[in-house]
Scaffold this active site. Structure first.
Site, PDB file in Angstrom:
ATOM      1  N   VAL A  87      30.019  33.193 -43.999  1.00  0.00           N
ATOM      2  CA  VAL A  87      31.297  33.123 -43.273  1.00  0.00           C
ATOM      3  C   VAL A  87      31.044  32.836 -41.794  1.00  0.00           C
ATOM      4  O   VAL A  87      31.699  31.980 -41.188  1.00  0.00           O
ATOM      5  CB  VAL A  87      32.102  34.431 -43.433  1.00  0.00           C
ATOM      6  CG1 VAL A  87      33.302  34.449 -42.491  1.00  0.00           C
ATOM      7  CG2 VAL A  87      32.570  34.604 -44.883  1.00  0.00           C
ATOM      8  N   VAL A  88      30.076  33.552 -41.227  1.00  0.00           N
ATOM      9  CA  VAL A  88      29.784  33.387 -39.799  1.00  0.00           C
ATOM     10  C   VAL A  88      29.276  31.974 -39.505  1.00  0.00           C
ATOM     11  O   VAL A  88      29.814  31.271 -38.625  1.00  0.00           O
ATOM     12  CB  VAL A  88      28.754  34.435 -39.326  1.00  0.00           C
ATOM     13  CG1 VAL A  88      28.298  34.120 -37.894  1.00  0.00           C
ATOM     14  CG2 VAL A  88      29.353  35.831 -39.399  1.00  0.00           C
ATOM     15  N   GLY A 100      33.271  49.833 -52.198  1.00  0.00           N
ATOM     16  CA  GLY A 100      31.867  50.026 -52.545  1.00  0.00           C
ATOM     17  C   GLY A 100      31.014  48.855 -52.102  1.00  0.00           C
ATOM     18  O   GLY A 100      31.417  47.701 -52.214  1.00  0.00           O
ATOM     19  N   ASP A 133      39.065  45.005 -56.032  1.00  0.00           N
ATOM     20  CA  ASP A 133      40.516  44.926 -56.154  1.00  0.00           C
ATOM     21  C   ASP A 133      41.239  45.844 -55.180  1.00  0.00           C
ATOM     22  O   ASP A 133      42.311  45.499 -54.676  1.00  0.00           O
ATOM     23  CB  ASP A 133      40.963  45.189 -57.598  1.00  0.00           C
ATOM     24  CG  ASP A 133      40.456  46.513 -58.144  1.00  0.00           C
ATOM     25  OD1 ASP A 133      39.763  47.245 -57.421  1.00  0.00           O
ATOM     26  OD2 ASP A 133      40.766  46.817 -59.318  1.00  0.00           O
ATOM     27  N   GLY A 134      40.671  47.014 -54.870  1.00  0.00           N
ATOM     28  CA  GLY A 134      41.292  47.892 -53.878  1.00  0.00           C
ATOM     29  C   GLY A 134      41.337  47.243 -52.515  1.00  0.00           C
ATOM     30  O   GLY A 134      42.337  47.345 -51.794  1.00  0.00           O
ATOM     31  N   ARG A 181      26.920  36.285 -43.725  1.00  0.00           N
ATOM     32  CA  ARG A 181      26.143  35.224 -43.074  1.00  0.00           C
ATOM     33  C   ARG A 181      26.814  33.865 -43.275  1.00  0.00           C
ATOM     34  O   ARG A 181      26.929  33.065 -42.328  1.00  0.00           O
ATOM     35  CB  ARG A 181      24.729  35.223 -43.649  1.00  0.00           C
ATOM     36  CG  ARG A 181      23.828  34.077 -43.203  1.00  0.00           C
ATOM     37  CD  ARG A 181      22.463  34.229 -43.888  1.00  0.00           C
ATOM     38  NE  ARG A 181      21.553  33.142 -43.565  1.00  0.00           N
ATOM     39  CZ  ARG A 181      21.466  31.992 -44.242  1.00  0.00           C
ATOM     40  NH1 ARG A 181      22.261  31.789 -45.290  1.00  0.00           N
ATOM     41  NH2 ARG A 181      20.592  31.068 -43.896  1.00  0.00           N
ATOM     42  N   THR A 185      31.785  43.033 -55.729  1.00  0.00           N
ATOM     43  CA  THR A 185      31.741  44.293 -56.451  1.00  0.00           C
ATOM     44  C   THR A 185      30.762  44.170 -57.610  1.00  0.00           C
ATOM     45  O   THR A 185      30.753  43.150 -58.310  1.00  0.00           O
ATOM     46  CB  THR A 185      33.127  44.697 -56.988  1.00  0.00           C
ATOM     47  OG1 THR A 185      32.981  45.770 -57.938  1.00  0.00           O
ATOM     48  CG2 THR A 185      33.832  43.546 -57.672  1.00  0.00           C
ATOM     49  N   ILE A 186      29.963  45.212 -57.824  1.00  0.00           N
ATOM     50  CA  ILE A 186      29.002  45.166 -58.920  1.00  0.00           C
ATOM     51  C   ILE A 186      29.692  45.274 -60.277  1.00  0.00           C
ATOM     52  O   ILE A 186      29.076  44.996 -61.313  1.00  0.00           O
ATOM     53  CB  ILE A 186      27.945  46.284 -58.797  1.00  0.00           C
ATOM     54  CG1 ILE A 186      28.571  47.663 -59.007  1.00  0.00           C
ATOM     55  CG2 ILE A 186      27.209  46.186 -57.477  1.00  0.00           C
ATOM     56  CD1 ILE A 186      27.551  48.791 -59.139  1.00  0.00           C
ATOM     57  N   ASP A 187      30.968  45.647 -60.310  1.00  0.00           N
ATOM     58  CA  ASP A 187      31.645  45.963 -61.567  1.00  0.00           C
ATOM     59  C   ASP A 187      32.096  44.742 -62.371  1.00  0.00           C
ATOM     60  O   ASP A 187      32.471  44.887 -63.543  1.00  0.00           O
ATOM     61  CB  ASP A 187      32.872  46.843 -61.300  1.00  0.00           C
ATOM     62  CG  ASP A 187      32.511  48.120 -60.556  1.00  0.00           C
ATOM     63  OD1 ASP A 187      31.393  48.621 -60.772  1.00  0.00           O
ATOM     64  OD2 ASP A 187      33.337  48.609 -59.758  1.00  0.00           O
ATOM     65  N   ARG A 241      32.883  51.730 -62.879  1.00  0.00           N
ATOM     66  CA  ARG A 241      34.246  52.299 -62.812  1.00  0.00           C
ATOM     67  C   ARG A 241      34.902  52.234 -64.187  1.00  0.00           C
ATOM     68  O   ARG A 241      34.360  52.720 -65.162  1.00  0.00           O
ATOM     69  CB  ARG A 241      35.076  51.601 -61.742  1.00  0.00           C
ATOM     70  CG  ARG A 241      34.620  51.893 -60.325  1.00  0.00           C
ATOM     71  CD  ARG A 241      35.684  51.562 -59.319  1.00  0.00           C
ATOM     72  NE  ARG A 241      36.211  50.214 -59.506  1.00  0.00           N
ATOM     73  CZ  ARG A 241      37.307  49.754 -58.892  1.00  0.00           C
ATOM     74  NH1 ARG A 241      37.984  50.539 -58.082  1.00  0.00           N
ATOM     75  NH2 ARG A 241      37.715  48.525 -59.084  1.00  0.00           N
ATOM     76  N   ARG A 294      36.106  53.738 -47.183  1.00  0.00           N
ATOM     77  CA  ARG A 294      37.430  53.779 -47.798  1.00  0.00           C
ATOM     78  C   ARG A 294      38.368  54.416 -46.787  1.00  0.00           C
ATOM     79  O   ARG A 294      38.023  55.414 -46.154  1.00  0.00           O
ATOM     80  CB  ARG A 294      37.392  54.559 -49.112  1.00  0.00           C
ATOM     81  CG  ARG A 294      36.366  53.971 -50.094  1.00  0.00           C
ATOM     82  CD  ARG A 294      36.467  54.575 -51.466  1.00  0.00           C
ATOM     83  NE  ARG A 294      35.320  54.210 -52.305  1.00  0.00           N
ATOM     84  CZ  ARG A 294      35.208  53.065 -52.972  1.00  0.00           C
ATOM     85  NH1 ARG A 294      36.183  52.174 -52.892  1.00  0.00           N
ATOM     86  NH2 ARG A 294      34.149  52.814 -53.704  1.00  0.00           N
ATOM     87  N   CYS A 295      39.545  53.845 -46.614  1.00  0.00           N
ATOM     88  CA  CYS A 295      40.443  54.266 -45.542  1.00  0.00           C
ATOM     89  C   CYS A 295      41.785  54.715 -46.115  1.00  0.00           C
ATOM     90  O   CYS A 295      42.611  53.894 -46.525  1.00  0.00           O
ATOM     91  CB  CYS A 295      40.639  53.105 -44.557  1.00  0.00           C
ATOM     92  SG  CYS A 295      41.698  53.514 -43.153  1.00  0.00           S
ATOM     93  N   ASP A 354      34.814  43.181 -62.254  1.00  0.00           N
ATOM     94  CA  ASP A 354      36.151  43.480 -62.777  1.00  0.00           C
ATOM     95  C   ASP A 354      37.283  42.765 -62.035  1.00  0.00           C
ATOM     96  O   ASP A 354      38.449  43.157 -62.150  1.00  0.00           O
ATOM     97  CB  ASP A 354      36.400  44.987 -62.762  1.00  0.00           C
ATOM     98  CG  ASP A 354      36.330  45.600 -61.362  1.00  0.00           C
ATOM     99  OD1 ASP A 354      35.909  44.902 -60.408  1.00  0.00           O
ATOM    100  OD2 ASP A 354      36.681  46.785 -61.220  1.00  0.00           O
ATOM    101  N   MET A 359      26.975  52.460 -63.929  1.00  0.00           N
ATOM    102  CA  MET A 359      28.204  52.344 -63.136  1.00  0.00           C
ATOM    103  C   MET A 359      29.123  51.263 -63.709  1.00  0.00           C
ATOM    104  O   MET A 359      28.805  50.622 -64.705  1.00  0.00           O
ATOM    105  CB  MET A 359      27.864  52.070 -61.666  1.00  0.00           C
ATOM    106  CG  MET A 359      27.090  53.212 -61.013  1.00  0.00           C
ATOM    107  SD  MET A 359      26.750  52.945 -59.258  1.00  0.00           S
ATOM    108  CE  MET A 359      28.294  53.515 -58.543  1.00  0.00           C
TER     109      MET A 359
END
Length: 327
Positions: free
Chosen positions: A27-28, A15, A107-108, A25, A129-131, A175, A76-77, A133, A173
């Site tokens: 990291v680059v 997400g 975490d995924g 930015r 992640t906005i969660d 999860r 998502r893959c 978690d 939201m």
């Protein structure tokens, strides 16, 4: 003859979260500052398997810090969840001579990073992640923007709830985590909050509370419901039937994941992105950047994934105490 530049690859996965662009930015630019070549991987692990790469420069990340979403896109893959997909991903990283891959996600995404690490790929995770978690970190990129967006929306719903003397169930939201719900409930003065970590599915308590507050003159009632509980529409119907109070359900949905990131998200994302490059430079790969005791540290990915995170018990108790209305 000059030695070839070492290469850092960066991707966003799962997400999207406000602040991901600020992390990209950082990291680059921190990577280039340390003498690395930086490659962007589009659409997360899907783009890795398809070798959809783009050369990143200091100029290519100009004017993105204020933008929501992610310029590298995300997906998502399912293929990467298989052993064959993970093997292929590791082979592609080695073929393209990626010295490290920075994975920005939840975490995924980190589970995918762990599988690359087990196959000999250098990885560093950044919690985006906005969660909120990710157990190893006190903060995750996107949380502050998401709760502020939700808070503003809840304030508006409360206005119309009060005008019509209704009960409103507002689903946010998160999860399976209740952090967004709890923070929003406290910040908006909600009459009740339902979080997966503490919910006992006893609707009779909620119904009794609504009836009792009506008796002392409280004309409207706002309940913040976490995504991990859900079923807000059916809950609203049951409450209306039991109380006789008109009850509506509002699902805030993906509006919480968009928008320009707050100052806090931009700052944390920038610091975490820079810290990721520092860890790579120090040879501390196979790690996750984390905020712990207010400092930027790292944990081994496997250890980070094994940790459990609960909601803040004091905040939860406080929300109950502050929502009580007595005549």
């Amino acid at each position: 003859m000059e030695a070839p530049l070492k290469t850092i690859a960066v991707l966003t996965s799962g997400g999207d979260a406000p602040g991901m662009n600020a992390a990209i930015r950082a990291v680059v630019r921190a990577g280039i500052d340390k003498g690395y070549r930086v490659v962007g991987i589009k659409r997360g692990y899907s783009g890795l398997l398809e070798e959809d790469f783009v050369e990143m420069t200091s100029k290519s990340v100009s004017d993105i810090i204020q933008k929501g979403g992610t310029i590298l896109y995300t997906a998502r893959c399912e293929e990467f969840m298989t052993k064959e997909g993970q093997d292929l991903g590791a082979q592609i990283c080695k073929k393209n001579k990626f010295d490290a891959v920075v994975v920005i996600g939840g975490d995924g995404s980190f589970k995918g990073a762990l599988e690359l690490a087990r196959r000999g790929v250098g990885v560093v995770g950044i919690p985006g992640t906005i969660d909120l978690d990710i157990a190893c970190s006190e903060y995750t990129i996107g949380f502050d923007t998401a709760v502020n967006t939700a808070m503003e929306a809840i304030d508006k719903v409360r206005d119309t709830s009060a005008s019509h003397e209704r009960c409103n169930i507002i689903e946010v939201m998160g999860r399976s985590a209740g952090h967004i719900a709890l923070w929003c409930a406290i910040a908006t003065g909600a009459e009740d909050v339902l979080v997966p970590e503490r919910y006992d599915y006893d609707e009779s308590r909620i119904i009794e509370q609504i009836i009792n507050k009506r008796k002392i003159g409280k004309k409207h009632h706002v309940i913040i419901n976490a995504e991990g509980i859900g079923h807000s529409q059916s809950m609203a119907k049951r409450i209306e039937t039991a109380t006789g109070v008109e009850t509506r359900a509002t699902l805030l949905g993906y509006v919480q994941r968009g928008g320009s990131p707050t100052c806090r998200d931009r700052l944390y994302a920038s610091a975490m992105g820079t810290k990721a490059v520092d860890l790579i430079e120090e040879g501390k790969i196979g790690t996750v950047v984390a905020v712990h005791d207010g400092k930027y540290v790292s944990f081994p990915i496997e250890e980070a994934l094994s940790m459990q995170k609960d909601i803040d018990e004091y905040l939860f108790d406080m929300s109950r105490r502050l929502s009580r209305v007595v005549k």
